[in-house]
Design an enzyme around this catalytic site. Structure first.
Site, PDB file in Angstrom:
ATOM      1  N   HIS A  28      -1.269  28.911 -17.657  1.00 48.60           N
ATOM      2  CA  HIS A  28      -0.947  29.761 -16.494  1.00 48.60           C
ATOM      3  C   HIS A  28       0.077  30.848 -16.839  1.00 48.60           C
ATOM      4  CE1 HIS A  28      -3.244  27.234 -13.878  1.00 48.60           C
ATOM      5  NE2 HIS A  28      -2.472  26.174 -14.045  1.00 48.60           N
TER       6      HIS A  28
HETATM    7  N1  Q9C Z   1       1.022  24.313  -3.326  1.00 51.08           N
HETATM    8  C1  Q9C Z   1      -1.312  22.837 -14.942  1.00 51.08           C
HETATM    9  O1  Q9C Z   1      -2.118  21.949 -14.756  1.00 51.08           O
HETATM   10  N2  Q9C Z   1       0.315  23.266  -7.977  1.00 51.08           N
HETATM   11  N3  Q9C Z   1      -0.639  23.402 -13.978  1.00 51.08           N
HETATM   12  C2  Q9C Z   1       1.044  23.951  -6.991  1.00 51.08           C
HETATM   13  C3  Q9C Z   1       1.280  24.613  -4.692  1.00 51.08           C
HETATM   14  C4  Q9C Z   1       0.602  23.745  -9.275  1.00 51.08           C
HETATM   15  C5  Q9C Z   1      -0.888  23.011 -12.636  1.00 51.08           C
HETATM   16  C6  Q9C Z   1       0.604  23.622  -5.617  1.00 51.08           C
HETATM   17  C7  Q9C Z   1      -0.336  23.190 -10.290  1.00 51.08           C
HETATM   18  C8  Q9C Z   1      -0.026  23.713 -11.665  1.00 51.08           C
HETATM   19  C9  Q9C Z   1      -1.022  23.271 -16.335  1.00 51.08           C
HETATM   20 ZN    ZN Z   2      -4.112  22.070 -14.658  1.00 45.93          ZN
END
Ligand code: Q9C
Ligand code: ZN
Length: 753
Positions: free
Chosen positions: A388
């Site tokens: 990301h």
């Molecule tokens: N409402 C990886 O799997 N979720 N990152 C946020 C916000 C973030 C995942 C939810 C998920 C990030 C590398």
């Molecule tokens: Zn992920």
């Protein structure tokens, strides 16, 4: 069992062997893949036509026959014949497409305990044929594969290389001779695949739900039989470099062939405020411990983790971002905590930069090891994750885009022309896509949950119509799922129908897997059901493409038990261990099929292996940056329009619950006026419109507006500013009051009678 007189030694041997397996194991299922000859093509068919435990797949080139052969029509449900009216012997591309998209789906569906492959010598088989087939058939039956090959003295050189390569592959080291740049698929082969698919749809769900199925059914009777004169029968002459003595073949090189990099130092990055945060230090130590328990660590060449250098990072990150990261170590916890708010889903620690540098550097070390030839494959157990992370900012638990840094390193320092980044983390790798979307040297393929734009990171950039920019057009492939619950069936279908065909055609010199395991069973964030075994199979598949160098690098994945098993299975696949068979229902759900149809629709003009209907516009390597400016390309033939229509209709059919939309990024609520996709004619205000449209098409009595998936203006679609859309107001530019919500440059008008 009666052996017929006409039967040659090879086939009678195979028949006896299969018969004997069945008499010992009464419940066994056996697949016979017969790459036979044309002399007596039907012997095995007849022998086993009433034996439901045996599936006979027979592939023959019948260059002397004319027109399509009747055997392709399929007389028995357990015999699938593929007769091709041309000499395809030298073309790996033809065979591989056939195997990926026709044979493997059926074989997986049949679920055999054993595969017997036969090859007769009459075929002028290309050198890598046997190793290629071995690599692809092995995982289906947990390595219970028998290859029966008839050797012809005359062609012993090609055959020898093939046999040695196949043996190496059977021993767990897929053999990768240099392949010629892939030629285009022959039209006869495309035609045959579609013909067989159509004939066999009644027998095999995997073909009914194949991404090409809609194209097959819409093409009834239209396909002409093509026999271009340039496809004269050619005889193969082994090239000088094929004259290898077995002991000189690379596959017999001594030494450990998988490197492993891990360091506890990467556990230091943690969440001061919330020790229950899913991206926790134990993720990597649990995986490592499990790799020890399974005796994997000792079978690998252990590499020392190192930090990525400034120079390596600067290739994909801005100096501002790198400075920001290195400044973190001087801040107090309270300051760090405060800073977190400037980012999306990020926590910070004094050691964050050091850990992120180690994560990226570890993958770089693995790349150097694999590119130096000292190991064939690599495993990197690293954190924090990276995909990301953007050029200029952290995001979604990620700081440096480690796999992005590694891909750029492979291109810049190792001068690679073709790197494949396969991202199976359940989230879209926005950072990786953005870094390489204009670069044809890095093919990015991501399989992720999209949920019509609502799944993290929540941008329409993750949709299937983002195919890359400029020279990179065609080199960005998004496979977006629009609901949760996807599992082995859907991932297998994505691999057989999109990933393997394209990856094989791309012929990568290196494959980097952004291996998040958050689509795994039991993951708290992903809501999917992929089994550890399936991750093993996907890894194994990737060792079969290009030069066969694969590096598995951890991204997300938050169920400690799941991720440990998943990484174990990936490592076992790289080490060449037999993998457990995939079990359970392997038919993908309709929503996944719809996604795959969209992906194939968006990419068939870039990849000939996705283009069995002959819709190729330009091959990706020849294709220039001019695609959006060449108007001629944007005028499809009527048959193209029909195909697009079929594809978009099948989209519409799954719309009962979820009308197609790209989610407004700020506005997470479903407001009818907030639907964006209407800008190119594909959006329907509600499901009532959808129903009426398809009704009309069925009745064939109205005009229909069909969006083309490759519309170059799709990318320009913006959210409706105030969230509502007045379809009756006049056009701001021309003051016309007729419908103004479709992109008129690209719209296809279909006149129905
Ligand atoms: N409402 C990886 O799997 N979720 N990152 C946020 C916000 C973030 C995942 C939810 C998920 C990030 C590398
Ligand atoms: Zn992920």
């Amino acid at each position: 069992m009666a052996l017929t007189e006409a039967m040659d030694g090879l086939h009678s041997g195979v028949a006896l062997a299969v018969h004997s397996v069945l008499s010992i194991h009464s419940k066994a299922r056996v697949v016979v893949v017969d790459f036979g000859n044309c002399v007596e093509p039907e012997i095995l068919d007849h022998l086993f036509s009433h034996e439901p435990r045996v599936l006979v797949l027979s592939v023959r080139q019948c260059q002397y026959a004319s027109g399509s052969t009747s055997r392709n029509k399929g007389r028995y449900s357990n015999v699938l014949s593929v007769d091709i009216n041309c000499n395809i012997a030298e073309s790996s591309h033809d065979y591989l497409t056939l195997v990926h998209q026709l044979l493997l789906p059926v074989i997986y569906e049949f679920g055999p305990q054993m595969v017997v492959m036969t090859a007769a010598c009459e075929w002028n088989i290309y050198p890598a044929f046997l190793p290629n087939m071995a690599g692809l058939f092995l995982p289906v039956t947990s390595d219970r594969l028998v290859m029966a090959v008839e050797i012809d003295q005359q062609r012993s050189i090609v055959v020898n290389e093939g046999i040695v390569g196949a043996l190496s592959t059977l021993l767990g080291r897929p053999y990768h001779p240099k392949m010629s740049q892939s030629e285009s698929l022959r039209p006869e082969v495309c035609q045959t695949i579609l013909e067989v698919m159509k004939a066999q749809q009644g027998n095999w769900k995997s073909l009914r739900y194949h991404a090409l199925a809609s194209l097959v059914t819409s093409s009834t009777g239209k396909q002409e039989s093509l026999l271009p004169s340039h496809l004269q029968q050619q005889t193969i002459k082994p090239q000088e470099d094929a004259l290898l003595k077995p002991k000189e073949l690379e596959c017999f090189k001594e030494g450990q062939s998988v490197c492993l990099v891990y360091s506890e130092a990467m556990k230091e990055h943690l969440n001061y405020a919330d020790s229950t945060h899913p991206e926790c230090p134990d993720r990597i130590s649990c995986i490592f411990e499990q790799l020890c328990n399974f005796g994997i660590v000792e079978r690998c060449q252990r590499l020392k983790a190192r930090e990525a250098t400034l120079q390596e990072l600067e290739r994909v990150h801005s100096s501002r971002h790198i400075k920001f990261m290195s400044g973190l170590q001087a801040l107090k916890p309270s300051e760090l905590h405060h800073l977190e708010n400037s980012f999306d889903s990020i926590y910070l620690h004094r050691r964050t930069n050091r850990c992120a540098l180690l994560a990226a550097g570890s993958i770089l070390t693995a790349v150097d090891c694999v590119m130096s030839g000292s190991c064939q494959h690599g495993v990197a157990v690293v954190r924090p994750p990276g995909h990301h992370a953007e050029r200029n900012n952290p995001c979604g638990f990620c700081f440096y885009n480690s796999v992005g840094v590694a891909a750029q390193h492979a291109v810049t320092s190792h001068h690679l022309q073709r790197v494949l980044v396969l991202d199976w983390d359940v989230h879209h790798g926005n950072g990786t896509q953005h870094m390489f979307e204009s670069d044809p040297r890095v093919l990015y393929i991501s399989i992720h949950r999209y949920d019509n734009g609502r799944f993290f990171p929540g941008s329409a950039d993750a949709n299937y119509n983002r195919v890359g920019l400029k020279k990179g057009k065609g080199f960005n492939i998004n496979i977006p799922w629009n609901k949760g619950g996807m599992g082995d069936a859907e991932y297998l279908a994505a691999f057989l129908e999109v990933v393997l065909p394209v990856a094989t055609e791309f012929n990568p010199q290196l494959v980097l897997i952004s291996a998040g395991f958050d689509a795994a069973v039991g993951d708290p964030l992903g809501g999917c059901n992929v089994t550890p075994e399936c991750y093993g199979h996907m890894t194994k598949f990737l060792t079969c493409v290009g030069d066969g160098r694969v590096i598995v690098a951890l991204e997300g994945g938050y169920n400690l038990t799941s991720i440990s098993y998943c990484m174990t299975l990936c490592a076992k696949a790289l080490l060449g261990d037999p993998l457990p068979c995939l079990s359970g229902n392997l038919t993908p759900c309709q929503s996944a099929v719809d996604s795959l149809i969209s992906v194939v629709g968006a990419h068939c003009k870039f990849w000939s292996s996705l283009n069995l209907k002959g819709k190729m516009v330009e091959s990706p390597r020849k294709q220039a940056s001019s695609i959006s400016t060449q108007r001629s390309i944007s005028s499809p033939t009527s048959s193209q329009a029909v195909d697009e229509l079929a594809a978009s209709l099948s989209q519409v059919s799954m719309a009962e619950a979820t009308p197609r939309k790209i989610q407004d990024e700020e506005k997470k609520e479903e407001a009818p006026g907030g639907e964006l996709e209407g800008a190119c004619g594909g959006g329907h205000e509600d499901s009532a419109t959808t129903l009426i449209l398809s009704d009309c098409l069925g009745a064939q009595e109205l005009y229909a507006v069909v969006p083309v998936s490759w519309c170059p203006h799709l990318e320009e679609v913006q959210p409706v500013p105030d969230g509502t859309l007045n379809t009756s107001s006049a056009c701001e530019e021309c003051y016309d009051t007729s419908e103004n919500w479709c992109c008129l440059t690209c719209v296809v008008w279909e006149v129905c009678i």
